[in-house]
Enzyme design. Sequence first.
Site, mmCIF file in Angstrom:
data_model
loop_
_atom_site.group_PDB
_atom_site.id
_atom_site.type_symbol
_atom_site.label_atom_id
_atom_site.label_comp_id
_atom_site.label_asym_id
_atom_site.label_seq_id
_atom_site.Cartn_x
_atom_site.Cartn_y
_atom_site.Cartn_z
ATOM 1 C CE1 TYR A 14 -3.920 -1.823 0.616
ATOM 2 C CE2 TYR A 14 -2.633 -3.084 1.933
ATOM 3 C CZ TYR A 14 -3.527 -3.064 1.670
ATOM 4 O OH TYR A 14 -5.035 -4.340 1.763
ATOM 5 C CG HIS A 19 -7.081 4.930 0.679
ATOM 6 N ND1 HIS A 19 -7.656 6.216 0.739
ATOM 7 C CD2 HIS A 19 -7.521 3.748 1.285
ATOM 8 C CE1 HIS A 19 -9.102 5.676 1.171
ATOM 9 N NE2 HIS A 19 -9.145 3.957 1.679
ATOM 10 C CG ASN A 68 -12.665 1.463 5.747
ATOM 11 O OD1 ASN A 68 -12.569 2.543 5.319
ATOM 12 N ND2 ASN A 68 -12.916 0.298 4.702
#
Length: 205
Positions: A14, A19, A68
């Site tokens: 990631y 993000h 999240n």
Amino acid sequence: MKILLGLGNPGEQYVATRHNVGFRVLEALAARSGVAFADEQCRSLTATVLPSDAGERFVLAKPQTFMNRSGYAARCLLERLDAPSTDLLVIYDEVHLPLGTLRLRTKGSPAGHRGLESILENLGTDEVPRLRLGVGPREGEPPAALADYVLGTFGAGEVNDVESMIARAADACEMWLGTGADSAMQRFNGPAPSASTTKSGESEL
């Protein structure tokens, strides 16, 4: 004690995604301050910065809970440091802002961002300062498959703009820490300056 909370996802896969620009801003701030993310608290990698002048120290935190579930880290850190929500600055990606645009606000809704939504729910207030980093297309709306878009990497032609945005966002964080939100909003909210504009907003010519 103020807290700068950059949002992102843990894991090498990631690192370069849209993000994770929040993590990258914190890494830039850590590099400027000569500190490393050597501590773990509240399920976050943290670094404490003690300014060389008389300014107060602050904490940089990268939650390792995945995007999240960022709210746990925010609540835990504020409770541990006995700080109000207004002393927390959340830094994260925003697909509805064109690439390079910065938007600092002192409160408001999550506007669909799941990471900020988790934070506001855990803190029970919308009075949480946030710095949004534009990662959307320069023209038009982001694609319908937002999850794929934000978990994708930047194109070769976007790299320089991203690096510039990260540096400006770090500058905005430093101004928020030093002189407050109003001056930082006035200085940094909006699209990236043109190449012929200096950091002070004056022409180089």
